[in-house]
Each structure stands twice: as C-alpha cells, then as structure tokens.
Enzyme design. Structure first.
Site, PDB file in Angstrom:
ATOM      1  N   HIS A   1     -15.814   7.379   4.168  1.00  0.00           N
ATOM      2  CA  HIS A   1     -15.233   8.724   4.081  1.00  0.00           C
ATOM      3  C   HIS A   1     -14.359   8.852   2.836  1.00  0.00           C
ATOM      4  O   HIS A   1     -14.512   9.788   2.037  1.00  0.00           O
ATOM      5  CB  HIS A   1     -14.421   9.000   5.346  1.00  0.00           C
ATOM      6  N   GLU A   2     -13.429   7.913   2.668  1.00  0.00           N
ATOM      7  CA  GLU A   2     -12.507   7.996   1.539  1.00  0.00           C
ATOM      8  C   GLU A   2     -13.212   7.703   0.218  1.00  0.00           C
ATOM      9  O   GLU A   2     -12.898   8.315  -0.809  1.00  0.00           O
ATOM     10  CB  GLU A   2     -11.331   7.036   1.751  1.00  0.00           C
TER      11      GLU A   2
ATOM     12  N   HIS B   1     -14.811  10.896  -0.999  1.00  0.00           N
ATOM     13  CA  HIS B   1     -13.835  11.765  -1.668  1.00  0.00           C
ATOM     14  C   HIS B   1     -13.603  11.298  -3.105  1.00  0.00           C
ATOM     15  O   HIS B   1     -13.615  12.095  -4.050  1.00  0.00           O
ATOM     16  CB  HIS B   1     -12.495  11.738  -0.928  1.00  0.00           C
TER      17      HIS B   1
END
Length: 216
Positions: free
Chosen positions: A23-24, A27
């Site tokens: 997820h990170e 980003h």
C-alpha cells in the site's frame, strides 16, 4: 474487538506486512512517477515492510482490526501538471494496490489448494492466503472511504468540480473526529463488511472462470 485466535493472528502477520508494505510503496511509486522525489529521498520507495510500519499502528491492526502504517510524505509542489489530480492519483494508488494484491492472492490460493489437496500443508496455506485476501480487501475498501485522513478523501477531492471542492476540503481539519466517531458507532463496519464480502465473492467467481481450464 480483541482477537485471541492464535492461528488467525499468526496468519495475519504476513498478511499485514504485505498489505501495509505494498500500500505505502504504491503511494511512493506513484508520487515518484509524477515528479515528486520526496518518498524516494525519505526511503519509502521500497517494499521492505520495516520502512513503512508504525509499531503501535501495526499492533492495533493485528489485535483490534484497525491500524495504520507510516504515511508517505509528499510535496505537491513537485508534481508535474495539476497538483490536485496528481495528489488524487497518489492517494488512489494505495487502495488499488491492495485490491490487486487481494485478487492475485485469490488466484494463488485456489491454485495452491488444488496442488496441495489432501496434504497436511493445505489448511496452513489456506489460512495464510485467506488472511492475505481479506486483509487487503479490508485495507482497500477502508482507505477508499472519503473521510480524512483516508485516501478516499483525496480521491474525491481531486474529482469534485471546483465550486464544490472548497467546501469539501474544509472538513479536512475535522477528519480524525469524524473517523473516530464512525469507528466507535460501527458505521464503518456496516459499510466495509458488505463491500469486502461482495468483492470476495466477485473475485472468487472471476478466479474460477480464469482457472477452470487448469483445475480440470
């Protein structure tokens, strides 16, 4: 609710590491692609979970089903083109990655169970893949909710017409209060659980259609 189920806790450890790290990373990768070197310079352009985990947020996620990772720092002034559109794409990248990981894990889950059917490893593998699928579905759906500081807030803010955007962004300062209220009243649970089950059933149907020639 506190989770005392030891096998489930053990299975959720790799699920959480994968979910938070991808997820990170998504980003960070999207921000870097759009011209902002901040995530790369701060060591966030990596799949190493250590770079992304917040210890307290990780423990909360494991035991209470609500947690967080370290937010990826970005500088919208570095983005090429429209900063709002770029910020929307960066925000969207995280949940989309989780939903993609869940789908790939579903495919691997079905294939692995087919190959290991009847072995002692099958229940263990099933538990781990089930945890990865549900963890990533939950992270994806949860983060798409348009409440600050969740990613969905920036996604909606980036597509709203300018005449509405100002009023929408004004609620950002109250975001944590709104989020905590919805969590404690279980409003989010009533939204997330049906959405996760819908996606799980959809993924399962698509997986069977894709893999049926290999499972005969």
């Amino acid at each position: 609710m506190f989770n005392f189920d030891l096998p489930s806790l053990i299975a959720n450890v790799p699920a959480l590491l994968i979910g938070f790290a991808f997820h990170e990373f998504a980003h960070a990768w999207m921000a870097d692609r759009l011209g902002d070197p901040t995530p790369r310079l701060t060591g966030r352009l990596t799949l190493n979970p250590v770079a992304h985990l917040d210890i307290f947020g990780t423990l909360m996620a494991l035991f209470y089903r609500f947690g967080w990772a370290k937010p990826v720092l970005i500088n919208p002034n570095n983005f090429r083109g429209n900063p709002l559109r770029s910020e929307m794409l960066v925000a969207l990248a995280g949940p989309v990655m989780n939903l993609l990981i869940a789908f790939v894990s579903m495919l691997l889950w079905v294939l692995t169970l087919h190959w290991l059917y009847g072995t002692s490893w099958a229940p263990v593998i099933s538990e781990v893949f089930m945890a990865i699928v549900f963890m990533n579905l939950g992270l994806g759906v949860f983060n798409l909710i348009p409440i600050p500081p969740l990613d969905g807030f920036s996604v909606v803010g980036g597509i709203l017409p300018s005449r509405f955007a100002g009023h929408f962004w004004a609620i950002k300062q109250y975001g944590m209060f709104i989020l905590i209220f919805f969590l404690f009243t279980n409003v989010l649970g009533r939204i997330i659980s049906p959405a996760v089950m819908f996606l799980f059933n959809l993924y399962q149907t698509v997986t069977v259609l894709i893999l049926s020639p290999l499972l005969k």
